[in-house]
Design a protein around this motif. Structure first.
Motif, PDB file in Angstrom:
ATOM      1  N   PRO A  38     -12.350   7.419 -24.001  1.00 15.88           N
ATOM      2  CA  PRO A  38     -10.984   7.756 -23.630  1.00 15.88           C
ATOM      3  C   PRO A  38     -10.927   8.888 -22.617  1.00 15.88           C
ATOM      4  O   PRO A  38     -10.004   8.956 -21.817  1.00 15.88           O
ATOM      5  CB  PRO A  38     -10.307   8.163 -24.935  1.00 15.88           C
ATOM      6  N   ALA A  39     -11.889   9.783 -22.633  1.00 18.40           N
ATOM      7  CA  ALA A  39     -11.858  10.903 -21.699  1.00 18.40           C
ATOM      8  C   ALA A  39     -12.174  10.432 -20.281  1.00 18.40           C
ATOM      9  O   ALA A  39     -11.699  10.998 -19.304  1.00 18.40           O
ATOM     10  CB  ALA A  39     -12.853  11.968 -22.124  1.00 18.40           C
ATOM     11  N   ALA A  40     -12.984   9.378 -20.131  1.00 20.01           N
ATOM     12  CA  ALA A  40     -13.360   8.892 -18.807  1.00 20.01           C
ATOM     13  C   ALA A  40     -12.279   8.015 -18.202  1.00 20.01           C
ATOM     14  O   ALA A  40     -12.150   7.935 -16.988  1.00 20.01           O
ATOM     15  CB  ALA A  40     -14.671   8.115 -18.882  1.00 20.01           C
ATOM     16  N   PRO A  53       0.227  10.275 -23.659  1.00 19.05           N
ATOM     17  CA  PRO A  53      -0.596  11.314 -24.288  1.00 19.05           C
ATOM     18  C   PRO A  53      -2.047  10.846 -24.361  1.00 19.05           C
ATOM     19  O   PRO A  53      -2.335   9.655 -24.456  1.00 19.05           O
ATOM     20  CB  PRO A  53       0.019  11.461 -25.685  1.00 19.05           C
ATOM     21  N   PRO A  54      -2.987  11.793 -24.293  1.00 18.61           N
ATOM     22  CA  PRO A  54      -4.402  11.421 -24.357  1.00 18.61           C
ATOM     23  C   PRO A  54      -4.749  10.844 -25.724  1.00 18.61           C
ATOM     24  O   PRO A  54      -4.167  11.201 -26.736  1.00 18.61           O
ATOM     25  CB  PRO A  54      -5.149  12.734 -24.105  1.00 18.61           C
ATOM     26  N   VAL A  55      -5.688   9.936 -25.717  1.00 24.20           N
ATOM     27  CA  VAL A  55      -6.131   9.301 -26.945  1.00 24.20           C
ATOM     28  C   VAL A  55      -7.363  10.035 -27.442  1.00 24.20           C
ATOM     29  O   VAL A  55      -8.266  10.345 -26.679  1.00 24.20           O
ATOM     30  CB  VAL A  55      -6.452   7.814 -26.688  1.00 24.20           C
TER      31      VAL A  55
END
Length: 196
Positions: free
Chosen positions: A164-166, A184-186
């Protein structure tokens, strides 16, 4: 080539010609496109139901099961049903209105037209009205995606990383006049270091 001891010349191969589609094929394709662009089966069920109700109004007295409000209204209800069936075919933009009129007339035929055409016409008309109400036009098919949807982005063909960060955050589409907001970030929340 030898044939009975005589040498014959082989015919020269002809270049392959692309055959034009037969006239019937083009007509079938046009019929199929016309049929799919409107609630065809709904109109057919309504037309058959209306015709059956109209024919039972003309039934001899020995066949009549229920004598309701005969006369003008007994003929008017099935004629309105048949007209609505034709309008479903030739004016499909107003299908919701026609389907509601058909359903109301089918229910009214129970009282006015020999128990709704011995119940068969009533059921055919109600089924066609429900089909017309539920019918939606098929949008044009979308072109196929170039990538593999199971492994990544279908438009670019980039494989999904699973991290998820990439992956960049997706942007939600604007709705009701509000500006777009980043999703929103996962993943697990991270704590920011305390500031001094």
């Amino acid at each position: 080539m030898f044939f009975d001891g005589v040498l014959e010349e082989a015919p020269e191969p002809q270049p392959a010609r692309t055959a034009a589609p037969p006239q019937g094929h083009r007509a079938r394709r046009g019929w199929r496109e016309w049929r799919r662009s409107r609630p065809f089966w709904a109109g057919l069920f309504v037309l058959l139901g209306g015709a059956e109700i109209l024919l039972t109004v003309w039934a001899p007295l020995g066949v009549v099961l229920h004598v309701g409000m005969q006369g003008f209204i007994g003929y008017l209800v099935p004629v309105v049903i048949i007209i609505c069936a034709l309008l479903l075919w030739f004016n499909p933009a107003q299908r919701l209105f026609y389907s509601l009129i058909v359903i109301l007339c089918a229910l009214a035929s129970w009282l006015t037209s020999n128990m709704g055409g011995f119940i068969i016409g009533l059921l055919l008309t109600l089924t066609g009205g429900a089909l017309a109400f539920a019918w939606t036009e098929n949008p044009d098919p979308e072109p196929p995606a170039t990538g593999d949807p199971a492994t990544g982005d279908p438009a670019t063909g980039d494989p999904a990383t699973g991290d998820p960060a990439a992956d960049p955050p997706s942007i939600a589409p604007p709705s009701a006049g509000f500006p777009p907001v980043a999703a929103p970030p996962v993943g697990p929340p991270t704590l920011a270091p305390p500031s001094d």
